[in-house]
Design a protein around this motif. Structure first.
Motif, PDB file in Angstrom:
ATOM      1  N   CYS A   1       0.728  -1.333   0.007  1.00 31.22           N
ATOM      2  CA  CYS A   1       0.109   0.110  -0.085  1.00 31.22           C
ATOM      3  C   CYS A   1       0.764   1.361  -0.071  1.00 31.22           C
ATOM      4  CB  CYS A   1      -0.920   0.055   1.114  1.00 31.22           C
ATOM      5  SG  CYS A   1      -0.185   0.198   2.850  1.00 31.22           S
ATOM      6  N   ARG A   2       0.219   2.318  -0.023  1.00 30.68           N
ATOM      7  CA  ARG A   2       1.059   3.487  -0.217  1.00 30.68           C
ATOM      8  C   ARG A   2       1.771   3.788   1.041  1.00 30.68           C
ATOM      9  NH1 ARG A   2      -1.892   9.638  -0.544  1.00 30.68           N
ATOM     10  NH2 ARG A   2       0.153  10.731  -1.267  1.00 30.68           N
ATOM     11  N   CYS A   3       1.284   3.602   2.327  1.00 31.11           N
ATOM     12  CA  CYS A   3       1.887   3.881   3.711  1.00 31.11           C
ATOM     13  C   CYS A   3       2.809   2.840   3.969  1.00 31.11           C
ATOM     14  CB  CYS A   3       0.788   4.228   4.744  1.00 31.11           C
ATOM     15  SG  CYS A   3      -0.072   2.920   5.326  1.00 31.11           S
TER      16      CYS A   3
ATOM     17  N   THR B   1      -3.238  -4.292   9.031  1.00 32.33           N
ATOM     18  CA  THR B   1      -4.334  -3.176   8.829  1.00 32.33           C
ATOM     19  C   THR B   1      -5.188  -3.592   7.414  1.00 32.33           C
ATOM     20  OG1 THR B   1      -2.825  -1.757   7.478  1.00 32.33           O
ATOM     21  CG2 THR B   1      -2.757  -1.442   9.541  1.00 32.33           C
TER      22      THR B   1
ATOM     23  N   CYS C   1      -5.824  -0.973   2.539  1.00 33.83           N
ATOM     24  CA  CYS C   1      -5.142  -0.752   3.568  1.00 33.83           C
ATOM     25  C   CYS C   1      -6.089   0.173   4.600  1.00 33.83           C
ATOM     26  CB  CYS C   1      -3.687   0.082   3.458  1.00 33.83           C
ATOM     27  SG  CYS C   1      -3.005   0.670   4.993  1.00 33.83           S
TER      28      CYS C   1
ATOM     29  N   VAL D   1      -5.063   1.817   6.947  1.00 33.78           N
ATOM     30  CA  VAL D   1      -4.457   3.042   7.397  1.00 33.78           C
ATOM     31  C   VAL D   1      -4.616   4.199   6.273  1.00 33.78           C
ATOM     32  CG1 VAL D   1      -2.190   4.263   7.999  1.00 33.78           C
ATOM     33  CG2 VAL D   1      -2.922   1.921   9.041  1.00 33.78           C
ATOM     34  N   CYS D   2      -4.190   3.842   5.043  1.00 34.84           N
ATOM     35  CA  CYS D   2      -4.145   5.049   3.803  1.00 34.84           C
ATOM     36  C   CYS D   2      -5.235   4.658   2.916  1.00 34.84           C
ATOM     37  CB  CYS D   2      -2.808   4.820   3.301  1.00 34.84           C
ATOM     38  SG  CYS D   2      -2.284   3.427   2.359  1.00 34.84           S
ATOM     39  N   GLY D   3      -5.971   3.789   2.939  1.00 33.35           N
ATOM     40  CA  GLY D   3      -7.073   3.370   2.064  1.00 33.35           C
ATOM     41  C   GLY D   3      -6.642   2.833   0.769  1.00 33.35           C
ATOM     42  N   SER D   4      -5.298   2.760   0.245  1.00 32.15           N
ATOM     43  CA  SER D   4      -4.800   2.324  -0.996  1.00 32.15           C
ATOM     44  C   SER D   4      -5.455   0.841  -1.286  1.00 32.15           C
ATOM     45  CB  SER D   4      -3.323   2.074  -0.899  1.00 32.15           C
ATOM     46  OG  SER D   4      -2.598   3.248  -0.782  1.00 32.15           O
TER      47      SER D   4
END
Length: 141
Positions: free
Chosen positions: A10-12, A59, A73, A75-78
Protein backbone atom coordinates in the motif's frame (compact mmCIF):
# COMPACT_ATOMS: atom_id res chain seq x y z
CA UNK A 1 8.27 -12.98 -16.43
CA UNK A 2 10.18 -15.03 -13.88
CA UNK A 3 9.12 -16.86 -10.74
CA UNK A 4 11.22 -14.54 -8.56
CA UNK A 5 9.31 -12.74 -5.83
CA UNK A 6 6.78 -10.25 -7.11
CA UNK A 7 6.31 -7.67 -4.37
CA UNK A 8 4.27 -4.63 -3.53
CA UNK A 9 2.22 -2.88 -0.92
CA UNK A 10 0.00 0.00 0.00
CA UNK A 11 0.95 3.66 -0.14
CA UNK A 12 1.93 3.99 3.54
CA UNK A 13 3.75 0.64 3.78
CA UNK A 14 1.50 -0.86 6.47
CA UNK A 15 0.52 -3.67 4.08
CA UNK A 16 3.06 -5.60 2.03
CA UNK A 17 2.65 -8.66 -0.16
CA UNK A 18 4.79 -11.07 -2.10
CA UNK A 19 4.06 -13.68 -4.78
CA UNK A 20 6.60 -16.45 -5.34
CA UNK A 21 5.42 -17.38 -8.86
CA UNK A 22 4.87 -15.47 -12.06
CA UNK A 23 1.38 -14.05 -12.59
CA UNK A 24 -1.02 -16.07 -14.72
CA UNK A 25 -3.06 -13.12 -16.01
CA UNK A 26 -2.70 -9.35 -16.31
CA UNK A 27 -5.70 -7.34 -17.44
CA UNK A 28 -7.32 -3.94 -17.64
CA UNK A 29 -10.86 -3.69 -16.31
CA UNK A 30 -13.33 -1.02 -17.39
CA UNK A 31 -16.27 -2.12 -15.19
CA UNK A 32 -18.24 0.27 -13.02
CA UNK A 33 -17.35 -1.59 -9.81
CA UNK A 34 -13.59 -1.39 -10.45
CA UNK A 35 -13.89 2.32 -11.28
CA UNK A 36 -15.64 2.98 -7.99
CA UNK A 37 -13.26 0.81 -5.96
CA UNK A 38 -10.12 2.31 -7.50
CA UNK A 39 -11.26 5.87 -8.11
CA UNK A 40 -9.90 5.79 -11.67
CA UNK A 41 -11.45 5.55 -15.15
CA UNK A 42 -9.79 2.15 -15.70
CA UNK A 43 -8.13 -0.39 -13.40
CA UNK A 44 -5.49 -3.04 -14.00
CA UNK A 45 -4.90 -6.25 -12.08
CA UNK A 46 -2.19 -8.88 -11.83
CA UNK A 47 -3.54 -12.39 -11.17
CA UNK A 48 -1.65 -14.91 -9.06
CA UNK A 49 -2.49 -18.32 -7.65
CA UNK A 50 -3.54 -17.61 -4.07
CA UNK A 51 -1.38 -20.33 -2.52
CA UNK A 52 1.79 -18.49 -3.64
CA UNK A 53 0.86 -15.05 -2.28
CA UNK A 54 1.56 -13.85 1.25
CA UNK A 55 0.37 -10.64 2.90
CA UNK A 56 2.12 -8.91 5.80
CA UNK A 57 0.65 -6.25 8.06
CA UNK A 58 -2.42 -6.19 10.24
CA UNK A 59 -4.23 -3.22 8.69
CA UNK A 60 -5.67 -5.05 5.66
CA UNK A 61 -9.43 -4.48 5.47
CA UNK A 62 -11.99 -5.82 3.00
CA UNK A 63 -15.27 -4.75 1.45
CA UNK A 64 -17.50 -7.51 0.13
CA UNK A 65 -19.88 -7.03 -2.77
CA UNK A 66 -21.55 -10.24 -3.92
CA UNK A 67 -18.89 -12.85 -4.73
CA UNK A 68 -16.06 -10.26 -4.75
CA UNK A 69 -14.11 -9.04 -1.72
CA UNK A 70 -11.81 -6.06 -2.33
CA UNK A 71 -9.01 -5.46 0.14
CA UNK A 72 -7.45 -2.14 1.02
CA UNK A 73 -5.15 -0.69 3.66
CA UNK A 74 -7.05 0.40 6.76
CA UNK A 75 -4.51 3.19 7.35
CA UNK A 76 -4.04 4.89 3.97
CA UNK A 77 -7.00 3.40 2.07
CA UNK A 78 -4.92 2.18 -0.89
CA UNK A 79 -6.58 -0.56 -2.96
CA UNK A 80 -4.52 -3.74 -2.67
CA UNK A 81 -6.29 -6.78 -4.12
CA UNK A 82 -9.51 -8.62 -4.73
CA UNK A 83 -10.73 -12.19 -4.58
CA UNK A 84 -13.74 -13.64 -6.35
CA UNK A 85 -15.53 -16.67 -4.87
CA UNK A 86 -16.03 -17.97 -8.42
CA UNK A 87 -12.23 -18.08 -8.87
CA UNK A 88 -11.36 -19.40 -5.43
CA UNK A 89 -7.74 -20.29 -6.25
CA UNK A 90 -6.78 -16.80 -7.43
CA UNK A 91 -5.98 -13.41 -5.96
CA UNK A 92 -5.92 -10.30 -8.14
CA UNK A 93 -3.44 -7.61 -7.08
CA UNK A 94 -3.96 -3.98 -8.10
CA UNK A 95 -1.22 -3.35 -10.68
CA UNK A 96 -0.51 0.05 -9.13
CA UNK A 97 0.29 -1.63 -5.79
CA UNK A 98 3.16 -3.62 -7.34
CA UNK A 99 6.67 -2.36 -6.53
CA UNK A 100 7.62 -2.55 -10.21
CA UNK A 101 4.32 -1.86 -12.03
CA UNK A 102 6.01 -1.33 -15.41
CA UNK A 103 7.02 -5.02 -15.38
CA UNK A 104 3.37 -6.13 -15.64
CA UNK A 105 1.98 -5.37 -19.08
CA UNK A 106 -1.75 -6.14 -19.39
CA UNK A 107 -2.72 -8.59 -22.10
CA UNK A 108 -6.52 -8.08 -22.19
CA UNK A 109 -9.29 -5.55 -21.64
CA UNK A 110 -12.35 -6.65 -19.65
CA UNK A 111 -15.84 -5.12 -19.58
CA UNK A 112 -15.26 -2.90 -22.60
CA UNK A 113 -18.99 -2.23 -22.92
CA UNK A 114 -18.61 -0.18 -19.72
CA UNK A 115 -15.49 1.67 -20.92
CA UNK A 116 -15.85 5.42 -20.55
CA UNK A 117 -16.21 7.13 -23.94
CA UNK A 118 -13.27 9.46 -23.37
CA UNK A 119 -10.83 6.66 -22.46
CA UNK A 120 -8.84 5.77 -25.58
CA UNK A 121 -6.39 2.89 -25.37
CA UNK A 122 -5.19 2.29 -28.93
CA UNK A 123 -3.65 -1.14 -28.52
CA UNK A 124 -4.36 -4.43 -30.22
CA UNK A 125 -5.11 -6.38 -27.04
CA UNK A 126 -8.15 -8.67 -26.96
CA UNK A 127 -11.27 -6.88 -25.74
CA UNK A 128 -13.93 -8.76 -23.79
CA UNK A 129 -17.49 -7.55 -23.33
CA UNK A 130 -17.45 -9.11 -19.85
CA UNK A 131 -14.70 -10.92 -17.95
CA UNK A 132 -11.29 -11.63 -19.44
CA UNK A 133 -11.14 -14.73 -17.20
CA UNK A 134 -14.33 -16.80 -17.42
CA UNK A 135 -16.22 -17.46 -14.21
CA UNK A 136 -17.97 -20.84 -13.91
CA UNK A 137 -21.38 -19.15 -13.72
CA UNK A 138 -20.75 -16.48 -16.35
CA UNK A 139 -19.69 -16.46 -19.97
CA UNK A 140 -16.90 -14.20 -21.27
CA UNK A 141 -18.95 -12.36 -23.86
Amino acid sequence: MTDTPHTGGCRCGAVRFSASVAPHHISYCHCHDCRRAGGAPVSAFVGFKKEYVTFDGDTLKAFENGPVARSFCGVCGSPVAYVDDRLADDVWIALGAMDQPAAYKPSHHAYVREQLPFVHMPDSLPRHVKFSVPRPTEDTQ
